[in-house]
Design a protein around this motif. Sequence first.
Motif, PDB file in Angstrom:
ATOM      1  N   ALA A   1      16.526  -5.613   8.058  1.00  0.00           N
ATOM      2  CA  ALA A   1      15.102  -5.569   7.717  1.00  0.00           C
ATOM      3  C   ALA A   1      14.875  -6.203   6.347  1.00  0.00           C
ATOM      4  CB  ALA A   1      14.603  -4.125   7.723  1.00  0.00           C
ATOM      5  N   THR A   2      15.807  -5.990   5.455  1.00  0.00           N
ATOM      6  CA  THR A   2      15.637  -6.481   4.093  1.00  0.00           C
ATOM      7  C   THR A   2      15.587  -8.003   4.021  1.00  0.00           C
ATOM      8  OG1 THR A   2      16.641  -4.526   3.153  1.00  0.00           O
ATOM      9  CG2 THR A   2      16.656  -6.499   1.796  1.00  0.00           C
TER      10      THR A   2
ATOM     11  N   SER B   1       2.860   3.964  11.019  1.00  0.00           N
ATOM     12  CA  SER B   1       3.909   3.834  12.029  1.00  0.00           C
ATOM     13  C   SER B   1       3.415   3.075  13.241  1.00  0.00           C
ATOM     14  CB  SER B   1       4.396   5.208  12.475  1.00  0.00           C
ATOM     15  OG  SER B   1       5.002   5.882  11.410  1.00  0.00           O
TER      16      SER B   1
ATOM     17  N   GLU C   1       6.748  -6.547   2.872  1.00  0.00           N
ATOM     18  CA  GLU C   1       7.638  -5.382   2.869  1.00  0.00           C
ATOM     19  C   GLU C   1       7.455  -4.502   4.102  1.00  0.00           C
ATOM     20  OE1 GLU C   1       9.951  -4.784   0.745  1.00  0.00           O
ATOM     21  OE2 GLU C   1       9.503  -6.289  -0.782  1.00  0.00           O
ATOM     22  N   PHE C   2       6.316  -4.576   4.741  1.00  0.00           N
ATOM     23  CA  PHE C   2       6.007  -3.684   5.864  1.00  0.00           C
ATOM     24  C   PHE C   2       6.220  -2.235   5.468  1.00  0.00           C
ATOM     25  CE2 PHE C   2       7.537  -7.712   7.554  1.00  0.00           C
ATOM     26  CZ  PHE C   2       6.435  -8.105   8.294  1.00  0.00           C
TER      27      PHE C   2
ATOM     28  N   ARG D   1      14.651 -10.019   6.320  1.00  0.00           N
ATOM     29  CA  ARG D   1      13.379 -10.445   6.879  1.00  0.00           C
ATOM     30  C   ARG D   1      12.263 -10.275   5.851  1.00  0.00           C
ATOM     31  NH1 ARG D   1       9.263  -8.751  10.998  1.00  0.00           N
ATOM     32  NH2 ARG D   1       9.736  -6.600  10.554  1.00  0.00           N
ATOM     33  N   LYS D   2      12.310  -9.140   5.158  1.00  0.00           N
ATOM     34  CA  LYS D   2      11.299  -8.879   4.139  1.00  0.00           C
ATOM     35  C   LYS D   2      11.328  -9.936   3.052  1.00  0.00           C
ATOM     36  CE  LYS D   2      11.543  -3.894   4.718  1.00  0.00           C
ATOM     37  NZ  LYS D   2      11.582  -2.593   4.041  1.00  0.00           N
TER      38      LYS D   2
ATOM     39  N   SER E   1       1.032   8.457   7.520  1.00  0.00           N
ATOM     40  CA  SER E   1       2.295   8.034   8.117  1.00  0.00           C
ATOM     41  C   SER E   1       2.110   7.589   9.564  1.00  0.00           C
ATOM     42  CB  SER E   1       3.298   9.186   8.043  1.00  0.00           C
ATOM     43  OG  SER E   1       4.435   8.896   8.814  1.00  0.00           O
ATOM     44  N   ASN E   2       1.361   8.377  10.324  1.00  0.00           N
ATOM     45  CA  ASN E   2       1.193   8.035  11.734  1.00  0.00           C
ATOM     46  C   ASN E   2       0.436   6.729  11.916  1.00  0.00           C
ATOM     47  OD1 ASN E   2       2.571  10.279  12.544  1.00  0.00           O
ATOM     48  ND2 ASN E   2       0.755  11.528  12.888  1.00  0.00           N
TER      49      ASN E   2
ATOM     50  N   ASN F   1       3.614  -0.507  12.819  1.00  0.00           N
ATOM     51  CA  ASN F   1       4.910  -1.023  12.391  1.00  0.00           C
ATOM     52  C   ASN F   1       5.068  -1.170  10.886  1.00  0.00           C
ATOM     53  OD1 ASN F   1       6.944  -1.559  14.472  1.00  0.00           O
ATOM     54  ND2 ASN F   1       5.167  -2.499  15.473  1.00  0.00           N
ATOM     55  N   TYR F   2       4.473  -0.249  10.190  1.00  0.00           N
ATOM     56  CA  TYR F   2       4.729  -0.136   8.760  1.00  0.00           C
ATOM     57  C   TYR F   2       5.438   1.188   8.522  1.00  0.00           C
ATOM     58  CZ  TYR F   2       2.163  -4.074   6.810  1.00  0.00           C
ATOM     59  OH  TYR F   2       1.768  -5.324   6.423  1.00  0.00           O
ATOM     60  N   SER F   3       6.186   1.255   7.455  1.00  0.00           N
ATOM     61  CA  SER F   3       6.837   2.517   7.141  1.00  0.00           C
ATOM     62  C   SER F   3       6.226   3.108   5.870  1.00  0.00           C
ATOM     63  CB  SER F   3       8.333   2.315   6.967  1.00  0.00           C
ATOM     64  OG  SER F   3       8.591   1.551   5.819  1.00  0.00           O
ATOM     65  N   LEU F   4       6.457   4.378   5.681  1.00  0.00           N
ATOM     66  CA  LEU F   4       5.890   5.081   4.531  1.00  0.00           C
ATOM     67  C   LEU F   4       7.001   5.686   3.683  1.00  0.00           C
ATOM     68  CD1 LEU F   4       3.358   6.231   3.056  1.00  0.00           C
ATOM     69  CD2 LEU F   4       3.686   8.293   4.440  1.00  0.00           C
ATOM     70  N   THR F   5       6.976   5.352   2.414  1.00  0.00           N
ATOM     71  CA  THR F   5       7.925   5.936   1.478  1.00  0.00           C
ATOM     72  C   THR F   5       7.166   6.900   0.579  1.00  0.00           C
ATOM     73  OG1 THR F   5       9.295   3.971   1.494  1.00  0.00           O
ATOM     74  CG2 THR F   5       9.546   5.422  -0.381  1.00  0.00           C
TER      75      THR F   5
END
Lengths: 348, 348
Positions: free
Chosen positions: A62-63, A104, A72-73, A65-66, A100-101, A107-111
């Motif tokens: 993933a990195t 998600s 960053e997605f 690709r980012k 988060s939902n 197709n993004y993530s949450l930190t």
Amino acid sequence: MVKKRVSSRRNRRVTLRDIAEATNVSVMSVSNVVNGKSQFVSRATRLKVEAAIKKLKYVPSATSRKLRSSQEFSIGMIIMDEAPVFLADPFICLLVAGLSNHLSSNNYSLTIQGVRPESFKQASLFSVAGTDALCAILCGSEADRRKNVEFMMGRHQPVVLFQDKLNIKASGIAMVSQDDEKGGHSITSHVISRGAKRLLFVRPLVQWPAIEKRLKGVKKAIARKKGVTLDILKCEESTFEKTQEALAEYLADAEVPDAILGGTDAMGIAAMRYCQDQDFDVPGEIMVTGFNGFSASNFSTPSLTTIISPAYEMGQLAGQLILDRLRTGRFSARNTLLPVSFKQGGSA
Amino acid sequence: MVKKRVSSRRNRRVTLRDIAEATNVSVMSVSNVVNGKSQFVSRATRLKVEAAIKKLKYVPSATSRKLRSSQEFSIGMIIMDEAPVFLADPFICLLVAGLSNHLSSNNYSLTIQGVRPESFKQASLFSVAGTDALCAILCGSEADRRKNVEFMMGRHQPVVLFQDKLNIKASGIAMVSQDDEKGGHSITSHVISRGAKRLLFVRPLVQWPAIEKRLKGVKKAIARKKGVTLDILKCEESTFEKTQEALAEYLADAEVPDAILGGTDAMGIAAMRYCQDQDFDVPGEIMVTGFNGFSASNFSTPSLTTIISPAYEMGQLAGQLILDRLRTGRFSARNTLLPVSFKQGGSA
DNA sequence: TTGAAAGCGGTACCAT
DNA sequence: ATGGTACCGCTTTCAA
């Protein structure tokens, strides 16, 4: 002389190139297969590649690709809290779940990270996370919050603030809040209409903009009423025990209030249980209310009269605003205020 | 001919190279300044570089560093839940807070995602997040959980499972749990010692390994006792209303139990309030208990007798195990069981 | 439909 | 203490 990749090196991660070499196909074709761009790949090639991927247990990076695509997605969410347990409040939990939902499903993530007010800028989220945008819920004085917001904007990323009302003229920031002032007003009007004269607002010591807005609504509701008074009790923390301690101290040398307005549900219930332990009847002798009512408002006897918060929806909305902003380059709304609703319980 | 970087391109992000060019220093020196390796940089150079960084508003790219150093400095946490509000349970919230805080203080970030059981493998966390290791809390049958764990391990990353007991012989996985069986045993022994004969265990329909272990403890405590019986009531969901509905249905044609054992605090309190609404005295006529007690166990009247969970500590411990594993290449413990403790309330 | 080459922005490594 | 360069693994771009 062309340098040949040493494919026998142990423990090296399997890459697109490995798949390409194994199948005698170009790296790009493999990439296209991995990304499902079947329009650009013949069926035969696709099958060959898919087989090799399975066989060699290829996992995309993933990195990489980012880095290459400069996206960053990923969205970062900072939760400022004095206590380490930054997910203790159901309001925050629902907010985060909604955010988060939404991310998600796109197709993004949450930190996420909780930070103490004094170490905001040191948050590892900023240095190690890699995000396209930032969300935050801040406490503290307006000046402090402004500084922290400016710090976030200095990272050249869009910022969404929850429960805040900073006046910042920049296109990179948006705010999502619930109508706390209206909520404070509703619940205060309610207890006044039921005959309460002496009100006590119980709030945490920490400055949360949301609490200030609730209080503003409370004061507004009182302003027009004759003979209605307001005391404000600050609790060191908003835990059950601390709230009760503070209330005990207050009641030791103050007249008993007709209504106690909790800054949150947890504080309201703590207050109610303390009153009951002192043999006051709730709501007969003392009315009690909460704020940001979720399931816990049903846990007490009587159930808590409270204000219902659209926390989950706020999270979802923020996610939507952010993704739109990343796509279009501008926020479709800079300052959103979601409505709250009054919930009649048995406590007031 | 050396290709010259077109520094005038608009909207390009400021890079190490830009700083290097602006200060007539090598890229490496800038890198060393950014990373605080002052041992390798003269004071003069450092100051020059720091000034340029401020002036050009340079922000390091976490992603580039990750790619080059083959480390993500990020851990993923998957929370499986049938409901979208995957942070509704305080147990999960505390767990996540403990994990997040431990990682943060070691300059790692945490990416979280809630997933429904049927779409586990599609979780965007896996495809877009970029992690060094994965954590998860799973529900479902042993076979299903095993499949999902194998999927995670197929990503060549260490995995930590919470509240699980899968027997997997691989060095890449560790488990962190609380002693649910002991907890179930304690609380059951308690109500039996207080005279309860007919017990009712109220549990969610979904298969959580933790609930199964609690139930196992309950049964163990009953096994030796004469005349003690156990019924099990499955609730579709573990919400307040669904729990009460299920209980109402059960009580319509079953004998009233002496003790109701809630699978969680929320279920216990829901049951207790329903009993009270039906004019049963708690604990006089019916005892009620919870599980995983946090602040909410104080919200009810009477307060809930429950089992206290070391959720925050479990999160912290998992963080520690993971970071150790990433450093040393092996887990220092493969299967950790943290003790729970009994909390006497007024409800049993 | 396929492939070759450049390059995203850092760090590792080696030379000076 | 400083600099040069390869390279992490992928996608963009362009040519065939």
